[in-house]
Design an enzyme around this catalytic site. Structure first.
Site, PDB file in Angstrom:
ATOM      1  N   TYR A 204       0.922  -1.293  -0.033  1.00 50.17           N
ATOM      2  CA  TYR A 204       0.024   0.128   0.194  1.00 50.17           C
ATOM      3  C   TYR A 204       0.823   1.183   0.061  1.00 50.17           C
ATOM      4  O   TYR A 204       0.634   2.073  -0.886  1.00 50.17           O
ATOM      5  CB  TYR A 204      -0.952   0.033   1.102  1.00 50.17           C
ATOM      6  N   TYR A 256     -13.769  11.881  -0.877  1.00 49.60           N
ATOM      7  CA  TYR A 256     -14.049  11.360   0.615  1.00 49.60           C
ATOM      8  C   TYR A 256     -15.357  12.139   1.067  1.00 49.60           C
ATOM      9  O   TYR A 256     -16.366  12.370   0.395  1.00 49.60           O
ATOM     10  CB  TYR A 256     -12.831  11.709   1.505  1.00 49.60           C
TER      11      TYR A 256
HETATM   12  O1  DON Z   1      -2.814   6.592   3.378  1.00 54.41           O
HETATM   13  C1  DON Z   1      -2.278   7.700   3.344  1.00 54.41           C
HETATM   14  O2  DON Z   1      -1.922   8.223   4.305  1.00 54.41           O
HETATM   15  C2  DON Z   1      -1.704   8.223   2.010  1.00 54.41           C
HETATM   16  N1  DON Z   1      -0.620   7.538   1.344  1.00 54.41           N
HETATM   17  C3  DON Z   1      -2.882   8.447   0.967  1.00 54.41           C
HETATM   18  C4  DON Z   1      -3.753   9.335   1.434  1.00 54.41           C
HETATM   19  C5  DON Z   1      -4.334  10.189   0.451  1.00 54.41           C
HETATM   20  O3  DON Z   1      -4.153  10.414  -0.529  1.00 54.41           O
HETATM   21  C6  DON Z   1      -5.741  10.629   0.604  1.00 54.41           C
HETATM   22  N2  DON Z   1      -6.335  11.484  -0.261  1.00 54.41           N
HETATM   23  N3  DON Z   1      -6.754  12.653  -0.368  1.00 54.41           N
END
Ligand code: DON
Length: 331
Positions: A204, A256
């Site tokens: 991930y 979101y």
């Molecule tokens: O999971 C995380 O914290 C990040 N790498 C991805 C989150 C993300 O891009 C949220 N979007 N706006």
């Protein structure tokens, strides 16, 4: 309303387009001060908040680019759309819809409140972290690199080159991952994960850390807008049903807890990431008046200054303006 777009496929028309988009990017640059770059992953903090760029690629190859077009950035949550597509292609749509639901949470991307508050049998959607980590746990392979191979392969097919892992962002993401580890352990306890937690999380973090450009996002968006088919050669890259469900999820969950507003004011399937990227897919639409890109287009935006929901602040306002001017909403 775009004035003077009469000879849509001529160079003259493209000049008109370029002028409009340049003006709009210059205007929305002023909105950057209303946001700030992500700080919870130290490497992302190095982004220049003043950057703003957009690329639009139409089905017939017509393209417009403006602003800071050459800056690479990491996919971050936009990767959730790619891994969902890969998982659906590998395991089948019905298997994946049994694994993760397709309901918006109305909560922040890294919340697990919905898992605790309701007696759910699976994470609510593949685009919040809980659902995305669950999707990543279904990718085949022993190591994170093996699991990412089909993700890189799909990207290579769509982009015409193999994008690279940004190792600095990956390590930074991995080393500041307390929330995602907490989510992972919760998923483990709920018995939602299909494979080893540590390898799933490593995968991930890596999928979030793949470097892309706004042209890349526009190209992916254009393929999704065209129901998964590459308009250049008619090749089906993503099965139509998978492309369709991905666009549904982009519209309902892609921003979101700002997804409802985005659907209302922009009305285009789109997915954001905390690095400031936005991938948007504008399906073909019928309009009385002559409008740009009526046969569909993909849009890539980069603007690392984020609003309070973790989406590019100037990027969203720029998209809203373009969608209004060109009547891009699917509704
Ligand atoms: O999971 C995380 O914290 C990040 N790498 C991805 C989150 C993300 O891009 C949220 N979007 N706006």
């Amino acid at each position: 309303m775009v004035q003077g777009v009469a000879n849509w496929n001529t160079g003259e028309t493209q000049e008109w387009l370029q002028q409009y988009v340049d003006d709009w990017v210059a205007f929305y640059r002023k909105h950057i001060n209303d946001g700030s770059v992500a700080t919870y992953i130290p490497e992302l903090q190095k982004a220049d908040p003043n950057d703003l760029g957009i690329a639009i690629i139409g089905k017939n190859g017509l393209s417009v680019r403006s602003g800071d077009t050459e800056i690479p950035f990491t996919l971050q949550s936009i990767s959730k759309a790619i891994t969902f597509i890969v998982a659906c292609m590998d395991r089948g749509v019905s298997y994946m819809l049994d694994t993760v639901d397709v309901e918006p949470t109305g909560e922040a991307f890294n919340s697990i409140m919905h898992l605790e508050m309701k007696p759910v049998k699976k994470p609510l959607n593949p685009f919040n972290n809980a659902g995305a980590i669950t999707v990543t746990s279904t990718l085949p392979g022993e190591t994170s690199d093996e699991r990412l191979e089909p993700v890189f392969q799909l990207l290579e097919t769509m982009l015409g080159y193999r994008p690279e892992l940004n190792v600095d962002v990956y390590e930074s993401e991995r080393d500041s991952s307390t929330r995602n580890r907490a989510i992972g352990y919760y998923l483990l306890e709920m018995d939602f994960l299909e494979s080893d937690l540590d390898i799933t999380l490593e995968t991930y973090f890596k999928q979030c850390s793949i470097d892309v450009s706004i042209d890349d996002l526009a190209r992916i968006g254009m393929i999704l807008a065209n129901d998964g088919m590459d308009p250049k050669n008619g090749e089906e890259i993503i099965p139509r049903q998978v492309a369709r469900i991905t666009k549904v999820l982009m519209l309902t969950c892609g921003m979101y807890d700002a997804s409802g507003k985005f659907a209302t004011y922009v009305g285009i399937p789109a997915k954001s990431g905390v690095s400031g990227g936005i991938l948007a897919a504008v399906p073909p639409r019928v309009r009385e008046e002559i409008m740009p890109f009526t046969d569909g287009c993909g849009i890539g935006v980069y603007g690392p200054a984020l609003g309070d929901k973790g989406n590019s602040i100037a990027g969203i306002r720029l998209l809203r303006h373009i969608a209004t001017q060109w009547d891009l909403s699917i509704f």
